[in-house]
Design a protein around this motif. Structure first.
Motif, PDB file in Angstrom:
ATOM      1  N   LEU A 315       0.825  -1.214   0.000  1.00  0.00           N
ATOM      2  CA  LEU A 315       0.000   0.000   0.000  1.00  0.00           C
ATOM      3  C   LEU A 315       0.857   1.262   0.000  1.00  0.00           C
ATOM      4  O   LEU A 315       0.904   2.006  -0.973  1.00  0.00           O
ATOM      5  N   TRP A 316       1.562   1.521   1.094  1.00  0.00           N
ATOM      6  CA  TRP A 316       2.264   2.794   1.243  1.00  0.00           C
ATOM      7  C   TRP A 316       3.434   2.951   0.275  1.00  0.00           C
ATOM      8  O   TRP A 316       3.853   4.073  -0.023  1.00  0.00           O
ATOM      9  N   ASN A 318       3.258   1.922  -2.854  1.00  0.00           N
ATOM     10  CA  ASN A 318       2.669   2.136  -4.171  1.00  0.00           C
ATOM     11  C   ASN A 318       2.544   3.628  -4.446  1.00  0.00           C
ATOM     12  O   ASN A 318       2.128   4.401  -3.587  1.00  0.00           O
ATOM     13  N   ARG A 326      -2.539   9.139   1.319  1.00  0.00           N
ATOM     14  CA  ARG A 326      -2.722   7.931   2.135  1.00  0.00           C
ATOM     15  C   ARG A 326      -2.894   8.298   3.611  1.00  0.00           C
ATOM     16  O   ARG A 326      -3.630   7.628   4.341  1.00  0.00           O
TER      17      ARG A 326
END
Length: 392
Positions: A315-316, A318, A326
């Protein structure tokens, strides 16, 4: 602009952006200043923390002195500035002599680099006689007089046609530099080469050049690519020696692509732990991550590894969303759910550079879509952590 004393010299630099973003260090060409990066900053800053500086005797940096300059000296400046920023590893971008600094870092300090993008440079630039002649002329005639001859070599003809004042502006800037520092940098370029020194260093390197570059033509970049184990090379058509000035939007896009984390095929293999750990340290801070790791035992160590790979890797890490975006999403979700991790992410929001106004809007959305009690609780926690100021 700020100043740092390095080995007794005052060095002018800029450090822009929140500490939770990955650092990119930018090194400018000979005869120019850190102003060459101005037009790409708006595109880099949402995703990066940016460090630029003026080379010796350039811009607002103090002249060098009476001793020869080496690539190791210039790389030491870059490392001292990165240390001053509190960063152990960083992305590096260098154009022309800035690319020479990058080669020195690759050759001797590869462990400090997340990636290197070298543009309009070479393992060998010109020859010793050429640089010795230029150094002599600079000492005799001065930069102001020589600028009329040198500056036209920096840009493609189309750039001068599109911006007629380009030549006069950079001639003025070049003429303000220190003659002796420039001459010593010329002598450095004539006496140092990186042939045979760059292979097998394990750094992610990307090369960019310009089809109209007279100083470091495509063949020079091709030779450098071979020295770097076949590093990918792209030649920008119709561009000269300074793409950050000639095509800033395109150049910024190329830089961001070169610095992006290689996530691979996430659906098939997932993101490796090291990638997630690096991002987790950047966002949360190394001290917090160290505490989490030290506190883990046989029960939750696999859990810590899982969230490092999934939350911080896939996630982070990306790049489809910025870390600011985010942070907004994460803070809103945790506030709505009333989870204890909200405290951590309210602290993280400050590291990322979230404004008070942005946090206020996130929590007001929580009030409307998740309930006033949830928003009340989040506002109270944020105030305890130092968000907001007393009203008079």
């Amino acid at each position: 602009m700020a100043f740092l004393t390095i080995d007794g010299r005052s060095v002018a630099y800029r450090l822009l952006g929140p500490e939770a973003l990955p650092l990119v260090v930018l090194a400018h060409p000979l005869g120019m200043t850190q102003a060459v990066w101005d037009d790409i900053l708006p595109m880099l800053l949402p995703r990066c923390r940016v460090l630029t500086w003026d080379l010796p005797g350039h811009g607002a940096s103090q002249p060098w002195g009476d001793t020869p300059i080496t690539p190791a000296d210039l790389a030491a400046e870059a490392l001292a500035l990165a240390d001053h920023a509190g960063v152990s590893r960083f992305h590096f971008v260098g154009t022309s002599i800035g690319g020479v600094i990058g080669q020195q870092l690759i050759g001797e300090h590869a462990e400090r680099l997340l990636s290197a993008t070298l543009t309009n440079t070479g393992a060998v630039i010109g020859n010793a006689d050429l640089w010795s002649t230029r150094a002599g002329r600079i000492r005799q005639e001065g930069l102001a007089a020589m600028a009329e001859e040198i500056v036209p070599r920096w840009f493609a003809p189309a750039s001068f046609e599109a911006e007629p004042a380009l030549k006069a502006g950079w001639c003025t800037q070049m003429g303000r530099g220190d003659d002796e520092s420039y001459a010593r940098l010329c002598e450095m370029l004539g006496s140092h080469a990186f042939s045979g020194k760059l292979s097998g260093k394990g750094v992610k390197v990307r090369l960019l050049g310009g089809s109209e570059d007279l100083a470091t033509p495509p063949a020079t970049l091709e030779a450098l690519a071979a020295e770097l184990d076949g590093a990918p090379l792209e030649i920008l058509q119709g561009i000269g020696h300074v793409p950050s000035v000639e095509v800033p939007k395109l150049f910024a896009e190329k830089l961001l692509a070169g610095m992006a984390v290689e996530l691979g095929n996430v659906a098939e293999q997932g993101v490796n732990y090291a990638t997630g750990l690096a991002t987790r340290k950047q966002v949360l801070g190394e001290e917090h991550v160290a505490r989490s790791t030290q506190n883990a035992n046989s029960l939750d160590a696999p859990f810590q590894q899982m969230i490092t790979r999934l939350a911080w890797g896939e996630l982070w890490s990306n790049d489809d969303l910025t870390r600011r975006e985010r942070s907004l999403i994460t803070t809103g979700i945790l506030a709505a759910l009333g989870r204890e991790e909200l405290v951590l992410h309210l602290k993280t929001a400050k590291r990322i550079g979230l404004s008070e106004a942005a946090l206020r809007q996130v929590l007001m959305h929580v009030a409307i879509y998740a309930g006033v009690p949830a928003a009340n609780h989040a506002f109270a926690l944020a105030k305890e952590l130092g968000w907001g100021e007393e009203l008079s």
